[in-house]
Design an enzyme around this catalytic site. Structure first.
Site, short mmCIF file in Angstrom:
data_model
loop_
_atom_site.label_atom_id
_atom_site.label_comp_id
_atom_site.label_asym_id
_atom_site.label_seq_id
_atom_site.Cartn_x
_atom_site.Cartn_y
_atom_site.Cartn_z
N THR A 195 0.82 -1.22 0.00
CA THR A 195 0.00 0.00 0.00
C THR A 195 0.85 1.26 0.00
OG1 THR A 195 -0.23 0.07 2.43
CG2 THR A 195 -1.89 -1.18 1.19
N ALA A 240 -0.75 7.58 0.54
CA ALA A 240 -0.91 6.19 0.12
C ALA A 240 -2.38 5.80 0.05
CB ALA A 240 -0.16 5.27 1.08
N LEU A 241 -2.70 4.93 -0.88
CA LEU A 241 -4.08 4.46 -1.08
C LEU A 241 -4.26 3.10 -0.38
CD1 LEU A 241 -4.32 5.48 -4.82
CD2 LEU A 241 -5.77 6.39 -3.00
N HIS A 242 -4.13 3.10 0.93
CA HIS A 242 -4.15 1.86 1.69
C HIS A 242 -5.44 1.05 1.46
CE1 HIS A 242 -0.59 3.05 3.95
NE2 HIS A 242 -1.17 4.19 4.25
N ASP A 243 -6.56 1.60 1.91
CA ASP A 243 -7.82 0.84 1.90
C ASP A 243 -8.36 0.57 0.49
OD1 ASP A 243 -7.48 0.96 4.59
OD2 ASP A 243 -9.13 2.34 4.98
#
Length: 315
Positions: A195, A240-243
């Site tokens: 991520t 960041a595009l974690h989910d």
């Protein structure tokens, strides 16, 4: 694909929710809420408001666990306040929803959904895993028969984000995370290993302002997250595009390179919340294998993510 999002609805959860509604290959059959980025009642409130903003109040929202399996009181981490704001969504004001939270507890809804849809259902948790572990305890057979659990959490090959080794979602409830890793069927771990290699830039967010009321609202929400990221990491090119990555992998596993490993979670005080490779279990049996994402096609994912968000914010 039928999907249930299990959210601790902060800013990147808001992105995952919009992504689910903007992808034609995703049927969002419900949202379950848990503590984490915000307390569980705040997560419910934010989810209802976001669904109202996005024009999808028909999606049922279920309140889940208010604290970890150990019975300890929920204590919000300082980083959650910094990155998500006091209300979990950067201080943004959302529409007041006409919908009400469903009466069924999140864990019970997960089990009922598992029994109903079986292998057609994928659950995507993006917060602490307490709701998922409780559902497994309620009916391990039904939860083992679903299409998969694709979770955002853990860190195997990189440092953690709340300690040198622990990732936030896992660290809130290591006991629950260990149940999911060792007893959940078809688990995919989308952790900090991948991520952190995805980036949403300021120009990406600014482009949403041209999409109308929803786009402006999402740009305001993400503005807080971007500012916090710049403050903590001045050289960062974005957040960041974690989910959203976890949801994307649930819909299309080819976004990442994943390998089957046996993973468990340390629950001792010294390394509490650490995701660890269990080499002995890997050598002796494949029953506990977790697919761990270790590389990501960030360019393709980001392009597809922006396309789906444009759909969700203008539909």
């Amino acid at each position: 694909m039928k999907v249930i999002l299990d959210l601790d609805t902060g800013i990147d959860d808001a992105l995952a929710l919009a992504l689910a509604l903007g992808r034609p290959d995703c049927e969002l059959v419900g949202v379950t809420c848990v503590y984490g980025n915000i307390d569980v009642d705040g997560a419910v409130r934010n989810t209802l408001g976001l669904l109202a903003l996005l024009g999808h109040e028909e999606v049922p929202v279920h309140r889940g666990c208010a604290g970890p399996t150990s019975g300890a009181a929920y204590e919000r981490k300082r980083g959650s306040v910094v990155f998500h704001g006091a209300n979990g969504i950067g201080g943004a004001k959302l529409p007041v929803s006409d919908a009400s939270v469903a009466r069924t507890h999140a864990a019970e809804f997960l089990v009922k959904s598992a029994r109903r849809w079986g292998s057609d259902l994928v659950i995507v948790p993006t917060g602490p895993l307490t709701n998922i572990a409780r559902a497994i305890e309620l009916d391990e057979g039904a939860m083992s028969a679903i299409g998969g659990i694709v979770l955002m959490g853990g860190a195997l090959t990189v440092p953690g984000n709340v300690s040198p080794f622990a990732e936030a979602n896992v660290s809130y409830d290591p006991e629950a995370a260990n149940v999911v890793f060792t007893r959940g069927a078809r688990v995919t771990m989308v952790g900090l290993d991948v991520t952190l290699r995805t980036t949403l830039s300021q120009s990406d967010v600014d482009s949403w302002r041209k999409l109308g009321e929803r786009g402006v609202a999402y740009a305001e929400i993400l503005g807080h997250h971007l500012n916090a990221t710049k403050m903590v990491s001045p050289g960062a090119k974005g957040c960041a595009l974690h989910d959203p990555l976890a949801l994307a992998v649930a819909l299309d596993p080819t976004y990442v390179l994943s390998v089957p490993l046996c993973v468990f979670v340390r629950t001792d005080e010294g390394q509490r919340g650490r995701t660890v490779l269990d080499q002995r279990a890997l050598e002796e049996s494949s029953e506990r294998e977790v697919r761990v994402a270790l590389d990501v096609d960030s360019a393709r994912f980001t392009k597809d993510f922006m396309g789906a968000l444009n759909v969700a914010l203008t539909a």
